[in-house]
Design a protein around this motif. Structure first.
Motif, short mmCIF file in Angstrom:
data_model
loop_
_atom_site.label_atom_id
_atom_site.label_comp_id
_atom_site.label_asym_id
_atom_site.label_seq_id
_atom_site.Cartn_x
_atom_site.Cartn_y
_atom_site.Cartn_z
N LEU A 159 -12.33 -0.64 -3.68
CA LEU A 159 -12.18 0.78 -3.40
C LEU A 159 -10.94 1.35 -4.08
O LEU A 159 -10.96 2.47 -4.60
N GLU A 160 -9.86 0.58 -4.10
CA GLU A 160 -8.65 1.03 -4.79
C GLU A 160 -8.92 1.25 -6.28
O GLU A 160 -8.48 2.26 -6.85
N GLN A 161 -9.65 0.34 -6.89
CA GLN A 161 -9.95 0.49 -8.31
C GLN A 161 -10.84 1.70 -8.57
O GLN A 161 -10.63 2.46 -9.51
N GLN A 162 -11.83 1.89 -7.72
CA GLN A 162 -12.77 2.99 -7.93
C GLN A 162 -12.15 4.34 -7.58
O GLN A 162 -12.67 5.39 -8.00
N GLY B 26 -2.49 1.54 -1.08
CA GLY B 26 -2.76 0.99 -2.40
C GLY B 26 -3.57 1.84 -3.35
O GLY B 26 -3.65 1.52 -4.53
N SER B 27 -4.19 2.93 -2.85
CA SER B 27 -5.11 3.67 -3.72
C SER B 27 -4.44 4.77 -4.53
O SER B 27 -4.96 5.17 -5.58
N GLY B 28 -3.30 5.28 -4.06
CA GLY B 28 -2.68 6.41 -4.75
C GLY B 28 -3.44 7.71 -4.56
O GLY B 28 -3.23 8.66 -5.31
N ARG B 29 -4.31 7.76 -3.56
CA ARG B 29 -5.09 8.96 -3.26
C ARG B 29 -4.93 9.33 -1.78
O ARG B 29 -4.71 8.45 -0.95
N PRO B 30 -5.05 10.61 -1.47
CA PRO B 30 -5.09 10.96 -0.05
C PRO B 30 -6.35 10.39 0.59
O PRO B 30 -7.39 10.26 -0.07
N VAL B 31 -6.23 10.06 1.86
CA VAL B 31 -7.35 9.46 2.59
C VAL B 31 -7.66 10.33 3.81
O VAL B 31 -6.76 10.63 4.60
#
Length: 272
Positions: free
Chosen positions: A100-103, A135-140
């Motif tokens: 999920l982090e990669q995508q 770890g994703s660098g995106r808001p969740v």
């Protein structure tokens, strides 16, 4: 600013379809693409490379079972997002959080679920929200179990003058600009209002109907105070920063982040 691509984490749990419906509704509202993402790590026995034919057969059965789970997750995604004409699916036999982090490179916002005690997600498909946040660098957008709609007409912005909260304000602007009312809330003993009034004024420049409020601590946790404020304001979305640190990929959170991630009926948009 708006969201052009939303990503929803899909699994084989009880509330996966409801989470997809919520994400699909948001994607439609924002005119965004919806990406469904699922992965399943086959539960191979330790030492599976050690040779006998029956073990090899069992290993193939485990792999096929994992692929079947992914096919079922894709079916859930496509059925629950059927009203959207801009959808895409991504899946792999891999560990769920790294996948999920990669995508997440393909999304502006990740929609993930907080699991119920009886969620029933296969171990190889479990998505740890804390790991994704850090770890994703995106808001969740963290969706409680059983919540299938997010109007976000009234929003609580839990303010703390940190880079995480400042980032959350920017990440949440597409929601905030569409909201009927946004309450910038600071929980503190003092009456100092300059920070939150500055934030409310900033949001007004972005066409957000924002007001500043200071609330004294109740004696319970800050997360409880935020949830109480959301209930009194009739808000269904809390926006805040996420605070934590890693020890060998085991995430440890401050009390507010931990409590918001673990319980409560209100969806939370969090940024780290």
């Amino acid at each position: 600013m708006s969201y052009a691509s939303l990503m929803v984490a899909v699994d084989d749990g009880r509330h996966s379809a409801g989470r997809v419906r919520l994400a699909a509704e948001l994607a439609h509202r924002f005119g965004a693409r919806l990406v469904g993402a699922a992965s399943c790590l086959p539960e191979y026995p330790q030492g599976f490379g050690e040779t006998i034919v029956p073990a090899g057969m069992a290993i193939e059965e485990i792999r096929v079972a994992a692929l079947d789970r992914l096919k079922s997750a894709e079916q859930v995604f496509r059925q629950a997002s059927c009203l959207n004409d801009r959808v895409t699916w991504r899946s792999d036999l891999a560990a769920s959080v790294p996948f999920l982090e990669q995508q997440s490179r393909a999304s502006d916002l990740i929609v993930a679920g907080r699991y119920a005690d009886d969620e029933g997600v296969s171990p190889g498909m479990v998505v740890g929200i804390g790991d994704v946040l850090m770890g994703s660098g995106r808001p969740v957008l963290v969706v409680p179990p059983g919540v299938e709609h997010l109007g976000a007409r009234r929003v609580i912005l839990g303010w703390k003058n940190t880079l995480q909260t400042r980032r959350a304000v920017s990440d949440a602007l597409p929601f905030l600009r569409r909201a009927e009312a946004v309450r910038v809330l600071r929980i503190a003993d003092g009456e100092e209002r300059s920070e939150i009034e500055d934030v409310a004024a900033f949001l007004t420049l972005h066409d957000v109907n924002a007001t500043a409020h200071v609330v004294k601590p109740s004696g319970w946790t800050v997360a409880d105070d935020l949830r109480t404020a959301a209930s009194e304001f009739d808000a269904d979305l809390i926006v805040t920063g996420a605070y934590g640190y890693s020890r060998l990929r085991e995430w440890f959170f401050g009390g507010v982040t931990r409590d918001l991630l673990s319980k409560g009926p209100v969806s939370c948009l969090m940024s780290h």
